[in-house]
Design a protein around this motif. Structure first.
Motif, PDB file in Angstrom:
ATOM      1  N   SER A   1       0.854  -1.172   0.000  1.00 61.02           N
ATOM      2  CA  SER A   1       0.000   0.000   0.000  1.00 61.02           C
ATOM      3  C   SER A   1       0.895   1.229   0.000  1.00 61.02           C
ATOM      4  CB  SER A   1      -0.895   0.013   1.244  1.00 61.02           C
ATOM      5  OG  SER A   1      -1.744  -1.114   1.254  1.00 61.02           O
ATOM      6  N   LEU A   2       0.387   2.331  -0.529  1.00 59.53           N
ATOM      7  CA  LEU A   2       1.185   3.554  -0.645  1.00 59.53           C
ATOM      8  C   LEU A   2       0.527   4.677   0.144  1.00 59.53           C
ATOM      9  CD1 LEU A   2       3.646   4.927  -2.013  1.00 59.53           C
ATOM     10  CD2 LEU A   2       2.118   5.554  -3.895  1.00 59.53           C
ATOM     11  N   THR A   3       1.333   5.359   0.956  1.00 66.59           N
ATOM     12  CA  THR A   3       0.845   6.503   1.714  1.00 66.59           C
ATOM     13  C   THR A   3       1.711   7.729   1.422  1.00 66.59           C
ATOM     14  OG1 THR A   3       2.194   5.937   3.642  1.00 66.59           O
ATOM     15  CG2 THR A   3      -0.050   5.072   3.584  1.00 66.59           C
ATOM     16  N   ALA A   4       1.233   8.871   1.868  1.00 64.73           N
ATOM     17  CA  ALA A   4       1.996  10.121   1.769  1.00 64.73           C
ATOM     18  C   ALA A   4       1.954  10.799   3.130  1.00 64.73           C
ATOM     19  CB  ALA A   4       1.401  11.042   0.702  1.00 64.73           C
TER      20      ALA A   4
ATOM     21  N   HIS B   1      -4.632   5.920  -8.864  1.00 66.24           N
ATOM     22  CA  HIS B   1      -4.243   6.846  -9.934  1.00 66.24           C
ATOM     23  C   HIS B   1      -3.965   8.261  -9.426  1.00 66.24           C
ATOM     24  CE1 HIS B   1      -5.401   3.584 -12.532  1.00 66.24           C
ATOM     25  NE2 HIS B   1      -6.662   3.644 -12.114  1.00 66.24           N
ATOM     26  N   GLU B   2      -3.738   8.416  -8.140  1.00 64.42           N
ATOM     27  CA  GLU B   2      -3.409   9.711  -7.546  1.00 64.42           C
ATOM     28  C   GLU B   2      -1.905   9.807  -7.346  1.00 64.42           C
ATOM     29  OE1 GLU B   2      -5.233  12.437  -3.929  1.00 64.42           O
ATOM     30  OE2 GLU B   2      -4.786  10.329  -3.523  1.00 64.42           O
ATOM     31  N   GLU B   3      -1.307  10.939  -7.668  1.00 67.85           N
ATOM     32  CA  GLU B   3       0.114  11.132  -7.426  1.00 67.85           C
ATOM     33  C   GLU B   3       0.352  11.355  -5.937  1.00 67.85           C
ATOM     34  OE1 GLU B   3       1.692  14.220  -9.840  1.00 67.85           O
ATOM     35  OE2 GLU B   3       0.985  13.344 -11.725  1.00 67.85           O
ATOM     36  N   PRO B   4       1.475  10.859  -5.403  1.00 69.18           N
ATOM     37  CA  PRO B   4       1.745  11.017  -3.972  1.00 69.18           C
ATOM     38  C   PRO B   4       1.676  12.462  -3.493  1.00 69.18           C
ATOM     39  CG  PRO B   4       3.242   9.402  -4.889  1.00 69.18           C
ATOM     40  CD  PRO B   4       2.482   9.998  -6.050  1.00 69.18           C
ATOM     41  N   GLN B   5       2.182  13.410  -4.285  1.00 69.65           N
ATOM     42  CA  GLN B   5       2.140  14.810  -3.851  1.00 69.65           C
ATOM     43  C   GLN B   5       0.714  15.329  -3.805  1.00 69.65           C
ATOM     44  OE1 GLN B   5       5.194  17.341  -5.402  1.00 69.65           O
ATOM     45  NE2 GLN B   5       4.022  19.196  -5.066  1.00 69.65           N
TER      46      GLN B   5
ATOM     47  N   VAL C   1       3.387  -1.273   4.003  1.00 67.30           N
ATOM     48  CA  VAL C   1       2.997   0.081   3.626  1.00 67.30           C
ATOM     49  C   VAL C   1       4.250   0.910   3.380  1.00 67.30           C
ATOM     50  CG1 VAL C   1       1.760   2.181   4.285  1.00 67.30           C
ATOM     51  CG2 VAL C   1       0.897  -0.059   5.017  1.00 67.30           C
ATOM     52  N   VAL C   2       4.330   1.506   2.218  1.00 65.86           N
ATOM     53  CA  VAL C   2       5.444   2.382   1.838  1.00 65.86           C
ATOM     54  C   VAL C   2       4.940   3.812   1.799  1.00 65.86           C
ATOM     55  CG1 VAL C   2       7.081   2.975   0.003  1.00 65.86           C
ATOM     56  CG2 VAL C   2       6.582   0.574   0.516  1.00 65.86           C
ATOM     57  N   SER C   3       5.741   4.737   2.335  1.00 65.60           N
ATOM     58  CA  SER C   3       5.319   6.137   2.378  1.00 65.60           C
ATOM     59  C   SER C   3       6.287   7.028   1.607  1.00 65.60           C
ATOM     60  CB  SER C   3       5.240   6.627   3.825  1.00 65.60           C
ATOM     61  OG  SER C   3       4.828   7.983   3.860  1.00 65.60           O
ATOM     62  N   VAL C   4       5.721   7.969   0.855  1.00 65.94           N
ATOM     63  CA  VAL C   4       6.500   9.042   0.237  1.00 65.94           C
ATOM     64  C   VAL C   4       6.293  10.276   1.102  1.00 65.94           C
ATOM     65  CG1 VAL C   4       6.906  10.423  -1.835  1.00 65.94           C
ATOM     66  CG2 VAL C   4       6.105   8.049  -2.044  1.00 65.94           C
TER      67      VAL C   4
ATOM     68  N   ALA D   1      -1.849  13.455  -3.109  1.00 65.40           N
ATOM     69  CA  ALA D   1      -2.395  12.830  -1.915  1.00 65.40           C
ATOM     70  C   ALA D   1      -1.948  13.571  -0.660  1.00 65.40           C
ATOM     71  CB  ALA D   1      -1.968  11.365  -1.837  1.00 65.40           C
ATOM     72  N   ALA D   2      -0.685  13.991  -0.639  1.00 67.82           N
ATOM     73  CA  ALA D   2      -0.159  14.730   0.507  1.00 67.82           C
ATOM     74  C   ALA D   2      -0.937  16.032   0.709  1.00 67.82           C
ATOM     75  CB  ALA D   2       1.324  15.010   0.317  1.00 67.82           C
ATOM     76  N   ALA D   3      -1.157  16.765  -0.371  1.00 65.74           N
ATOM     77  CA  ALA D   3      -1.897  18.025  -0.284  1.00 65.74           C
ATOM     78  C   ALA D   3      -3.339  17.778   0.154  1.00 65.74           C
ATOM     79  CB  ALA D   3      -1.862  18.739  -1.628  1.00 65.74           C
ATOM     80  N   ARG D   4      -3.954  16.725  -0.372  1.00 69.56           N
ATOM     81  CA  ARG D   4      -5.343  16.403  -0.014  1.00 69.56           C
ATOM     82  C   ARG D   4      -5.456  16.025   1.459  1.00 69.56           C
ATOM     83  NH1 ARG D   4      -7.282  11.634   0.587  1.00 69.56           N
ATOM     84  NH2 ARG D   4      -5.716  10.598  -0.715  1.00 69.56           N
ATOM     85  N   GLU D   5      -4.557  15.161   1.912  1.00 73.76           N
ATOM     86  CA  GLU D   5      -4.599  14.719   3.304  1.00 73.76           C
ATOM     87  C   GLU D   5      -4.323  15.884   4.261  1.00 73.76           C
ATOM     88  OE1 GLU D   5      -5.407  11.988   4.786  1.00 73.76           O
ATOM     89  OE2 GLU D   5      -5.667  10.627   3.097  1.00 73.76           O
ATOM     90  N   LEU D   6      -3.440  16.784   3.862  1.00 69.33           N
ATOM     91  CA  LEU D   6      -3.135  17.931   4.720  1.00 69.33           C
ATOM     92  C   LEU D   6      -4.369  18.802   4.918  1.00 69.33           C
ATOM     93  CD1 LEU D   6      -0.865  19.380   6.265  1.00 69.33           C
ATOM     94  CD2 LEU D   6      -0.379  20.682   4.181  1.00 69.33           C
TER      95      LEU D   6
END
Length: 207
Positions: A6-9, A47-51, A86-89, A53-58
């Motif tokens: 799984s991928l997180t930001a 299909h979401e870019e990590p950056q 789980v891997v995080s960027v 996702a980071a902005a959305r989660e923030l």
């Protein structure tokens, strides 16, 4: 087929206030690590870019938006997340001292913590914060983005103290002023008062 993580930001948001670097943390409202302090962040959607996702989660977790982000690195050590592989960027974002936050999705509370007095953090977020701090320190060799942490107008002693906080050691006034001039990093706007030479006019923290 190959097993896929799984991928997180995750986002390291810093501001400089009352002479101290501060880190924005959320208090988790869910397991794992319920009630533990953590970096804002979450899972990357399909299909979401990590950056993105980071902005959305923030926004969802702290109501903070509009912060430029610098990629810090990828973190994927075994067992970093008890839920599985789980891997995080991770990203670094710098906010103005006036930047405030408000708890939202998955966050029981949000709070700014002094970078030199952090609580115990969830997951491997202490390692991510350390790496982000090293990234910011290394950036000082090639750019002056750290000055964006200061008010639009500032005195050289404010900039010097900020840099001493980042480096973790005192910096002498005269060599520092000379360094700023050589880098053409600042523009004098009044008696002993400066602004960044490439200062942005927009406020980097919006709610």
């Amino acid at each position: 087929t190959y097993p896929r993580p799984s991928l997180t930001a995750d986002i390291v948001v810093l501001r400089y206030r009352n002479g101290h670097l501060e880190l924005l943390l959320i208090q988790r409202s869910k397991e794992p690590f319920m009630n533990r302090w953590a970096l804002p962040g979450g899972f990357v959607d399909a299909h979401e870019e990590p950056q993105q996702a980071a902005a959305r989660e923030l926004i969802e977790e702290t109501a903070v938006s509009g912060l430029p982000m610098i990629e810090v690195g990828t973190f994927g050590k075994k067992d970093r997340d008890p839920r599985g592989w789980v891997v995080s960027v991770a990203f670094l974002a710098l906010a103005k001292s006036s930047c405030e936050a408000m708890a939202g999705d998955d966050a029981a509370h949000v709070q700014w913590h002094r970078l030199d007095a952090l609580p115990e953090l969830a997951f491997d977020h202490a390692e991510i914060v350390l790496t982000a701090r090293q990234t910011l320190k290394q950036s000082l060799q090639s750019d002056t983005i750290a000055l964006s942490l200061l008010p639009t107008r500032f005195r050289s002693r404010q900039a010097r103290h900020l840099y001493s906080q980042i480096f973790g050691r005192p910096i002498k006034p005269r060599p520092f002023k000379a360094w700023l001039r050589r880098r053409q990093a600042v523009v004098r706007v009044g008696p002993g008062t400066y602004r960044r030479a490439d200062a942005m006019t927009a406020d980097w923290c919006r709610r």
